[in-house]
Design an enzyme around this catalytic site. Structure first.
Site, PDB file in Angstrom:
ATOM      1  N   GLY A 190       0.854  -1.191   0.000  1.00 28.93           N
ATOM      2  CA  GLY A 190       0.000   0.000   0.000  1.00 28.93           C
ATOM      3  C   GLY A 190       0.885   1.233   0.000  1.00 28.93           C
ATOM      4  N   VAL A 245       1.190 -13.267   3.557  1.00 32.67           N
ATOM      5  CA  VAL A 245       2.113 -13.678   4.622  1.00 32.67           C
ATOM      6  C   VAL A 245       1.349 -14.494   5.658  1.00 32.67           C
ATOM      7  CG1 VAL A 245       3.596 -12.838   6.476  1.00 32.67           C
ATOM      8  CG2 VAL A 245       3.675 -11.761   4.218  1.00 32.67           C
ATOM      9  N   ARG A 279      -3.850   0.767   8.998  1.00 27.45           N
ATOM     10  CA  ARG A 279      -3.951   1.374  10.325  1.00 27.45           C
ATOM     11  C   ARG A 279      -5.367   1.198  10.848  1.00 27.45           C
ATOM     12  NH1 ARG A 279       0.163   4.480  11.686  1.00 27.45           N
ATOM     13  NH2 ARG A 279      -1.085   5.797  13.039  1.00 27.45           N
ATOM     14  N   HIS A 451       5.128  29.158 -19.139  1.00 34.78           N
ATOM     15  CA  HIS A 451       5.997  28.280 -19.929  1.00 34.78           C
ATOM     16  C   HIS A 451       7.455  28.565 -19.583  1.00 34.78           C
ATOM     17  CE1 HIS A 451       7.481  25.884 -23.238  1.00 34.78           C
ATOM     18  NE2 HIS A 451       8.275  26.886 -23.574  1.00 34.78           N
TER      19      HIS A 451
HETATM   20  P1  FAD Z   1      -3.150  11.049  14.635  1.00 34.43           P
HETATM   21  O1  FAD Z   1      -2.197  11.808  13.830  1.00 34.43           O
HETATM   22  O2  FAD Z   1      -2.953   9.585  14.789  1.00 34.43           O
HETATM   23  O3  FAD Z   1      -3.183  11.768  16.051  1.00 34.43           O
HETATM   24  C1  FAD Z   1      -3.962  11.279  17.102  1.00 34.43           C
HETATM   25  C2  FAD Z   1      -3.367  11.791  18.388  1.00 34.43           C
HETATM   26  O4  FAD Z   1      -4.244  11.458  19.441  1.00 34.43           O
HETATM   27  C3  FAD Z   1      -2.029  11.151  18.726  1.00 34.43           C
HETATM   28  O5  FAD Z   1      -1.109  12.155  19.000  1.00 34.43           O
HETATM   29  C4  FAD Z   1      -2.323  10.313  19.970  1.00 34.43           C
HETATM   30  O6  FAD Z   1      -1.245  10.282  20.889  1.00 34.43           O
HETATM   31  C5  FAD Z   1      -3.487  11.069  20.554  1.00 34.43           C
HETATM   32  N1  FAD Z   1      -4.335  10.243  21.409  1.00 34.43           N
HETATM   33  C6  FAD Z   1      -4.884   9.039  21.132  1.00 34.43           C
HETATM   34  N2  FAD Z   1      -5.636   8.616  22.146  1.00 34.43           N
HETATM   35  C7  FAD Z   1      -5.564   9.569  23.091  1.00 34.43           C
HETATM   36  C8  FAD Z   1      -6.130   9.714  24.372  1.00 34.43           C
HETATM   37  N3  FAD Z   1      -6.973   8.807  24.884  1.00 34.43           N
HETATM   38  N4  FAD Z   1      -5.811  10.811  25.087  1.00 34.43           N
HETATM   39  C9  FAD Z   1      -4.979  11.763  24.583  1.00 34.43           C
HETATM   40  N5  FAD Z   1      -4.437  11.677  23.385  1.00 34.43           N
HETATM   41  C10 FAD Z   1      -4.731  10.603  22.633  1.00 34.43           C
HETATM   42  N6  FAD Z   1      -1.234  11.202   5.535  1.00 34.43           N
HETATM   43  C11 FAD Z   1      -1.181  12.158   4.592  1.00 34.43           C
HETATM   44  O7  FAD Z   1      -2.167  12.861   4.382  1.00 34.43           O
HETATM   45  N7  FAD Z   1      -0.035  12.374   3.862  1.00 34.43           N
HETATM   46  C12 FAD Z   1       1.073  11.618   4.046  1.00 34.43           C
HETATM   47  O8  FAD Z   1       2.080  11.837   3.378  1.00 34.43           O
HETATM   48  C13 FAD Z   1       1.049  10.603   5.032  1.00 34.43           C
HETATM   49  N8  FAD Z   1       2.142   9.845   5.250  1.00 34.43           N
HETATM   50  C14 FAD Z   1       2.122   8.915   6.252  1.00 34.43           C
HETATM   51  C15 FAD Z   1       3.257   8.157   6.472  1.00 34.43           C
HETATM   52  C16 FAD Z   1       3.293   7.224   7.472  1.00 34.43           C
HETATM   53  C17 FAD Z   1       4.550   6.409   7.715  1.00 34.43           C
HETATM   54  C18 FAD Z   1       2.134   7.052   8.303  1.00 34.43           C
HETATM   55  C19 FAD Z   1       2.145   6.066   9.432  1.00 34.43           C
HETATM   56  C20 FAD Z   1       0.983   7.791   8.078  1.00 34.43           C
HETATM   57  C21 FAD Z   1       0.962   8.720   7.046  1.00 34.43           C
HETATM   58  N9  FAD Z   1      -0.177   9.488   6.770  1.00 34.43           N
HETATM   59  C22 FAD Z   1      -0.150  10.431   5.778  1.00 34.43           C
HETATM   60  C23 FAD Z   1      -1.430   9.320   7.535  1.00 34.43           C
HETATM   61  C24 FAD Z   1      -1.556  10.431   8.574  1.00 34.43           C
HETATM   62  O9  FAD Z   1      -0.447  10.400   9.422  1.00 34.43           O
HETATM   63  C25 FAD Z   1      -2.847  10.252   9.356  1.00 34.43           C
HETATM   64  O10 FAD Z   1      -3.945  10.187   8.475  1.00 34.43           O
HETATM   65  C26 FAD Z   1      -3.050  11.426  10.294  1.00 34.43           C
HETATM   66  O11 FAD Z   1      -1.990  11.532  11.209  1.00 34.43           O
HETATM   67  C27 FAD Z   1      -4.370  11.282  11.052  1.00 34.43           C
HETATM   68  O12 FAD Z   1      -4.533  12.390  11.873  1.00 34.43           O
HETATM   69  P2  FAD Z   1      -5.369  12.315  13.207  1.00 34.43           P
HETATM   70  O13 FAD Z   1      -5.219  13.654  13.845  1.00 34.43           O
HETATM   71  O14 FAD Z   1      -6.719  11.789  12.930  1.00 34.43           O
HETATM   72  O15 FAD Z   1      -4.649  11.202  14.105  1.00 34.43           O
HETATM   73  P1  AMP Z   2      -2.710   0.145   3.173  1.00 33.18           P
HETATM   74  O1  AMP Z   2      -4.029  -0.132   3.848  1.00 33.18           O
HETATM   75  O2  AMP Z   2      -2.806   1.035   1.953  1.00 33.18           O
HETATM   76  O3  AMP Z   2      -1.663   0.619   4.135  1.00 33.18           O
HETATM   77  O4  AMP Z   2      -2.194  -1.234   2.622  1.00 33.18           O
HETATM   78  C1  AMP Z   2      -2.004  -2.378   3.417  1.00 33.18           C
HETATM   79  C2  AMP Z   2      -1.906  -3.573   2.485  1.00 33.18           C
HETATM   80  O5  AMP Z   2      -1.471  -4.732   3.213  1.00 33.18           O
HETATM   81  C3  AMP Z   2      -3.233  -3.939   1.828  1.00 33.18           C
HETATM   82  O6  AMP Z   2      -3.070  -3.813   0.435  1.00 33.18           O
HETATM   83  C4  AMP Z   2      -3.468  -5.389   2.260  1.00 33.18           C
HETATM   84  O7  AMP Z   2      -4.000  -6.173   1.215  1.00 33.18           O
HETATM   85  C5  AMP Z   2      -2.059  -5.885   2.618  1.00 33.18           C
HETATM   86  N1  AMP Z   2      -2.053  -7.032   3.542  1.00 33.18           N
HETATM   87  C6  AMP Z   2      -2.796  -7.204   4.670  1.00 33.18           C
HETATM   88  N2  AMP Z   2      -2.512  -8.404   5.285  1.00 33.18           N
HETATM   89  C7  AMP Z   2      -1.550  -9.022   4.514  1.00 33.18           C
HETATM   90  C8  AMP Z   2      -0.822 -10.259   4.597  1.00 33.18           C
HETATM   91  N3  AMP Z   2      -1.009 -11.144   5.602  1.00 33.18           N
HETATM   92  N4  AMP Z   2       0.093 -10.553   3.627  1.00 33.18           N
HETATM   93  C9  AMP Z   2       0.297  -9.664   2.608  1.00 33.18           C
HETATM   94  N5  AMP Z   2      -0.348  -8.491   2.484  1.00 33.18           N
HETATM   95  C10 AMP Z   2      -1.263  -8.152   3.404  1.00 33.18           C
END
Ligand code: FAD
Ligand code: AMP
Length: 477
Positions: A190, A245, A279, A451
């Protein structure tokens, strides 16, 4: 018990901290509960996005992209750099510095907007009370008129491949290796798997991505997904589809990964395993039962188009609710909710939601794909323009990919845009604007594009939907 708040936001990721700032701007007495403890063991704002998501991944993608260009692209531009080397600990330190500057910036914004940061873990109790459990275990309750839940998401763990030290890691772990692994297996091809796989592949690791589904990037326009797979494969990412997997086993400093593909049971031995299988919403234990808000079996909080739960005065935004898990989606939901609490009639156009994969080439899209329009029976026309015909792309030495724009055949309205190629993430902006403004292809055709810029590819794609692109031979329509 302290004074009553107008709004308490739980979670300070891009959904929560933006909601808190907008609420405070509108004059509401606002607090934000956040429990995050960062790599330096300090409380931090910014959530997943700033600490272990969008920003750190992009910092490493930038460093490694430039390294890759220096190795494979500079000579063609007439630049000889002699012996190249990488300093991975320095790359990681740079990434950490960017993270701490940005998370520190949010802290300053909270102060400037007089938002109280309640450090600890928040819980929604009955009668609009929010309890906060601090690191020392002490509990304090706060009264509020409105609660915005923005607790985000955490990586899905596979019981069959338990995380272990820095060998079997989730996306956060894969942002912190200080030595380049020999061979890495990524479970899940993904967005996150591809971005992290690219980082380490560019640094020289052998990278195999195992993906259970038989289709690559099913949410992406088919033509673009096909081009993307070809480009990534050429870079050495070994993407295996229909490969599920089934387990893993750590032996010393190696991991054996077991999986099933069309040839039956397989296994491979690698140095690191990244579990990137999606996630899940983080809501466990978050809301006392008597509050009675609707949460489904996956932990996703039920909300309407305005992010209202079934309980008046309780809202939820970002990764904890339906829709794509994207930072900007959560932020805009946060703004909408804060404004509605302040009495404004805000809404969000979910049909104009940008999506980006920050690989090289970048993949970016908004609106409907051709496949979706076919399924919906909509009469459409697609115009495309390849970067190979763009003067600016040629000058940059980055000519792979194309821009595709889709219009409604009857109304000329833009229905979607799909890009693969240089700066696709930035170019996408004008198509998002086109969708938001309900623009027609004619509107884009009328717009003067500088351009030479890559944005001319968007202009030409729009013209080509009408059979009048200048720099390619138009197909007969
Ligand atoms: P989060 O960012 O998860 O924040 C939630 C916060 O709530 C956290 O700080 C947590 O500690 C806090 N929290 C949870 N429960 C409690 C509680 N009970 N009390 C107090 N605090 C709490 N999205 C993009 O749009 N562009 C990208 O390029 C991108 N790249 C990504 C790369 C990676 C490796 C990952 C893992 C994610 C990426 N995402 C990207 C997804 C993006 O990070 C999330 O969609 C976004 O952070 C969601 O925002 P949020 O505020 O809903 O939650
Ligand atoms: P994303 O939700 O975009 O982060 O992608 C996660 C990907 O992991 C999805 O495309 C799923 O099909 C894949 N996935 C989930 N479980 C397995 C598994 N056991 N082996 C291989 N791929 C998986």
């Amino acid at each position: 018990m302290t004074d009553k708040y107008d709004v308490i936001v739980i979670g300070a990721g891009p959904a929560g901290y933006v909601a808190a700032i907008r609420a405070a701007q509108l004059g509401l007495k606002t607090a934000c509960v956040e429990k995050w403890i960062n790599k330096q063991d300090k409380p931090a704002l910014g959530g997943t996005c700033l600490n272990v998501g969008c920003i750190p991944s992009k910092a490493l993608l930038e460093s490694t992209e430039l390294y890759d260009q220096a190795q494979h692209g500079f000579a063609d531009l007439g630049i000889n750099v002699g012996e190249l080397s990488v300093d991975v600990p320095k790359m990681i330190a740079r990434k950490d510095k960017i993270v701490s500057e940005l998370t520190g910036g949010i802290e300053m914004l909270f102060k400037a907007n007089k938002i109280d940061w309640l450090k600890g873990s928040g819980r929604v109790l009955a009668n609009k009370q929010v309890s906060v459990t601090a690191a020392d275990g002490s509990d304090t309750s706060y009264a509020t008129d409105n609660v915005i839940i923005a607790t985000g998401s955490v990586p899905v763990e596979l019981g069959i491949t338990p995380l272990q030290g820095d060998i079997v890691v989730d996306s956060s772990g894969a942002l912190d290796w200080e030595a380049i692994p020999g061979k890495i297996c990524v479970i899940g091809a993904g967005v996150i798997g591809l971005e992290l796989g690219s980082v380490w592949r560019r640094l020289g690791s052998e990278v195999v991505l195992l993906e259970a589904m038989d289709e690559f990037l099913p949410m992406v326009d088919k033509q673009i997904a096909r081009d993307a797979k070809r480009a990534f494969t050429k870079q050495g990412l070994d993407i295996q589809l229909s490969a599920r997997v089934t387990g893993s086993e750590v032996n010393g400093d190696k991991v054996t990964v077991n999986y099933q593909d069309k040839n039956g049971d397989q296994s491979m031995v690698v140095d690191k395993l990244i579990v990137a299988v999606g996630r899940k919403a983080l809501t466990e234990g978050l809301v006392a039962d008597e509050v009675g808000i609707g949460i489904d079996e996956r932990g996703v909080i039920h909300v309407n188009d305005h992010c209202e739960t079934n309980v008046p005065g309780i809202y939820a935004v970002g990764d904890v609710v339906r829709g794509p898990m994207l930072a900007h989606k959560g932020s805009e939901e946060g703004v909408m909710v804060a404004e509605r609490i302040a009495g404004e009639n805000s809404s969000l156009n979910y049909d104009a939601m940008p999506n980006v994969i920050y690989t090289h080439p970048e993949v970016a899209w908004v609106g409907k794909t051709e496949e979706q329009l076919k399924a919906d029976g909509v009469e459409y026309q697609a115009g495309t323009f390849p970067f190979a015909a763009s003067g600016r792309a040629k000058a940059k030495g980055d000519t792979g990919g194309l821009v595709k724009i889709i219009r409604d055949k009857n109304t000329d309205r833009v229905l979607g845009a799909h890009l693969i190629g240089p700066a696709a993430s930035e170019l996408l902006g004008q198509s998002v604007l086109a969708l938001e403004f309900d623009a027609t292809i004619e509107d884009i055709a009328h717009t003067i594009h500088a351009h030479p810029t890559l944005s001319e590819a968007m202009h030409e794609a729009a013209l080509s939907a009408d059979g009048r692109a200048i720099h390619i031979a138009n197909r007969k329509r």
